[in-house]
Scaffold this active site. Sequence first.
Site: not given
Ligand code: 7TS
Length: 424
Positions: A221, A244, A382, A218, A141
């Site tokens: 997910q 999430k 992203c 990370d 990401h």
């Molecule tokens: N890493 C992964 C693998 C992600 O899917 C996301 C967000 C992040 C980091 C960042 O997370 P945040 O909560 O700090 O924004 N992924 C997504 C997505 O797949 N669609 O919207 C956000």
Amino acid sequence: MFKFKIQEGLKVIQPGQLVEFPVAQIRGDFPILQRIVHNKPLIYFDNAATTQKPRSVIDTITNYYTSYNSNIHRGVHYLSQLATDDYEKARKIIQKFINAGSSDEIIYTRGATESINLVAATYGRANLKSGDEVLISYMEHHSNIVPWQIICEQTGAKLIVAPIDDNGDIILEEFNKLLNDRTKIVSIVHISNSLGTINPIKEIIDRGHRYGAVVLIDGAQSVQHAKIDVKTLDCDFFVFSGHKIYGPTGIGVLYGKRAILEKMPPYQGGGDMIKSVRFERTIYNDLPYKFEAGTPNIVGAIGLGEAIDYLHSIGIEAIANYETRLLNYATHVISEIPGVEIIGKAKHKSSVISFVIVGIHPHDIGTMLDVDGIAIRTGHHCTEPVMHRYGIPATSRASFAFYNTFEEIDYFAESLKKVIKMFS
Ligand code: 7TS
């Protein structure tokens, strides 16, 4: 409205197990799932972007603001103590959830993004120098790419990217070849948000350690889909976001090994992260407060603790099992639709299906499904390098949670067929 294909779904996947998962009851816990969108029942397949919240989390947030809203750590008064107790209780819930050795190793952040930025800006700035290398993969990401680019630019270190194959798996032989004595940090996604690939992180962590690198995982997910045990994994850092995992937005977690966190300089300066302040010298606070400057997202942390309690009440293994069956069923149903190509065919996948349909732009697909009440995500998610890898500008992505059903997948497939018919 739904074409009940549950029996067919069971035949395809694991016969006899569907009834065991109380999905109808679980759906009752999520008020938003009763919503009507464009005169259709909401089908929420955008869970990789953010998950919906159970009533217990919503009630916890309301209860905080209606009965004990107060700043933490600073007050001797009753409300402040209640707020502090719950904020710290949540930290312990998170510690147990990922099996960290101590709650001091659980740092509250705004989310996975801030957690990675924190590590890059503190550990990275203090430890990287010209010629050092940071190893990531092609499927990261943006939040696990750009912070490293920034710190590499500032320190003279080099960002190295391990390639992926056509199925969306990291090519481990190549990854291994890229590891060397200059590799100081390995930062890898556990589960890809755009491909669904589950990476062999234990192997990656062990290999990184053999070269003396610290390894960040990370888990944005993964924590919501699989049991995480940071002690067994032996990762140096593990990050995830509350929103999430059925908790509120604006709260996230950085787990770090105590010995490493203790040596790291602070991230931001301000209240709570200090023991004493003199103009000549400031003494920083102990872990975890050293990294928590300013008034934090108190209700976010408490809500996240409640979300984890809710997950425990269902059982992460039961969740993982049910979601795997949803994924297998959806993969089967979607693959049978002429013209649909699934992007991301790794052997080990989580409940994410990215796909393209020749001749139809993903945004058109998303817009038309929305008319049927179906929420999916379209775009690069992203992960622009992933899109470049496959030579596509974007995908449509359906991502499932344990409150989704086989009937919803049927309805989604029918809606998708309608879209294809309209464009043909
Ligand atoms: N890493 C992964 C693998 C992600 O899917 C996301 C967000 C992040 C980091 C960042 O997370 P945040 O909560 O700090 O924004 N992924 C997504 C997505 O797949 N669609 O919207 C956000």
